[in-house]
Enzyme design. Sequence first.
Site, PDB file in Angstrom:
ATOM      1  N   SER A 179      59.353   2.663  -3.789  1.00  0.00           N
ATOM      2  CA  SER A 179      60.606   2.644  -3.057  1.00  0.00           C
ATOM      3  C   SER A 179      61.463   1.460  -3.512  1.00  0.00           C
ATOM      4  O   SER A 179      61.825   1.382  -4.686  1.00  0.00           O
ATOM      5  CB  SER A 179      60.329   2.624  -1.545  1.00  0.00           C
ATOM      6  OG  SER A 179      61.486   2.912  -0.816  1.00  0.00           O
ATOM      7  N   ASP A 189      59.982  14.173  -1.594  1.00  0.00           N
ATOM      8  CA  ASP A 189      60.768  13.001  -1.195  1.00  0.00           C
ATOM      9  C   ASP A 189      62.239  13.388  -1.051  1.00  0.00           C
ATOM     10  O   ASP A 189      62.861  13.870  -1.992  1.00  0.00           O
ATOM     11  CB  ASP A 189      60.602  11.905  -2.252  1.00  0.00           C
ATOM     12  CG  ASP A 189      61.087  10.543  -1.797  1.00  0.00           C
ATOM     13  OD1 ASP A 189      62.019  10.475  -0.977  1.00  0.00           O
ATOM     14  OD2 ASP A 189      60.529   9.539  -2.277  1.00  0.00           O
ATOM     15  N   HIS A 229      58.742  10.894   1.461  1.00  0.00           N
ATOM     16  CA  HIS A 229      58.825   9.490   1.056  1.00  0.00           C
ATOM     17  C   HIS A 229      57.772   8.625   1.739  1.00  0.00           C
ATOM     18  O   HIS A 229      57.182   7.742   1.117  1.00  0.00           O
ATOM     19  CB  HIS A 229      60.222   8.940   1.347  1.00  0.00           C
ATOM     20  CG  HIS A 229      60.454   7.589   0.748  1.00  0.00           C
ATOM     21  ND1 HIS A 229      60.528   7.379  -0.613  1.00  0.00           N
ATOM     22  CD2 HIS A 229      60.608   6.368   1.325  1.00  0.00           C
ATOM     23  CE1 HIS A 229      60.720   6.089  -0.855  1.00  0.00           C
ATOM     24  NE2 HIS A 229      60.771   5.458   0.296  1.00  0.00           N
TER      25      HIS A 229
END
Length: 349
Positions: free
Chosen positions: A142, A296, A325
Amino acid sequence: MLDNSFYTAEVQGPYETASIGRLELEEGGVIEDCWLAYATAGTLNEDKSNAILIPTWYSGTHQTWFQQYIGTDHALDPSKYFIISINQIGNGLSVSPANTADDSISMSKFPNVRIGDDVVAQDRLLRQEFGITELFAVVGGSMGAQQTYEWIVRFPDQVHRAAPIAGTAKNTPHDFIFTQTLNETVEADPGFNGGEYSSHEEVADGLRRQSHLWAAMGFSTEFWKQEAWRRLGLESKESVLADFLDPLFMSMDPNTLLNNAWKWQHGDVSRHTGGDLAAALGRVKAKTFVMPISEDMFFPVRDCAAEQALIPGSELRVIEDIAGHLGLFNVSENYIPQIDKNLKELFES
């Protein structure tokens, strides 16, 4: 300075801190005493060639990496590598709005920090504390993936391998809008008081709203349809909020989240090449495995694949996971085995 037990070793796991001195920021601000929190596992070898750096993600610390990804039964094996996770500036453990002793940058006055500022600070810490000038690998998820990309573009000769997981080199318009919405959840709470609250508990409603937004977008539609939350030991979709996400986000510092969100919004390695993303990623020398998560909704495979195609010698390794995610938290049984398989292959390259 505010007291918040969430940002302690008792909650986040053991860590150390080191001051790297004065840090001039890309946006023009200054942190006169920039100190970073970091955690290590393993032993640095004599020629310092086995160091793996793990940057942290939005709202997170080193904790999840040490709990879920690092161990002798994983690719991130401390019996082979010296693993150091450095908490990003403004994340609540490293110098942040609520923990700095410098009143000129405390709370709402904390300056905007860019991904590049973090990478410069991390490089300085590695050299100062350990004498590390090159990295065996950088692995990040991320916002940690954003920092990974920054490392291999800014310092192409210093990183030999890279694994950006569930993140992009240049933030997308969708993610910019999403992070703006994250900000609005806390800024709209009267208790936020323009960032000058006296306790994060005064912003409980805003933090709860942020939790609910993460429930809607952080987990995929398939996660909810297939009731994948049962693997977490939860009894209902409502308990995902009440027993997992609400307690997590309502423990956090609002200004810390805002600082992270601004940084996320403005992540862009093409700043090094006048806005030319292909030129920026074309500078990469590290062997790179780009690892998007299949479901995601923030960093979809097609966005990650488009960037991967610009990185010389790189490979696209899609992680199949319905969690979306937040699969980064090791929600699905098949998640970590895929990560380990790819990392082991990368590390052997």
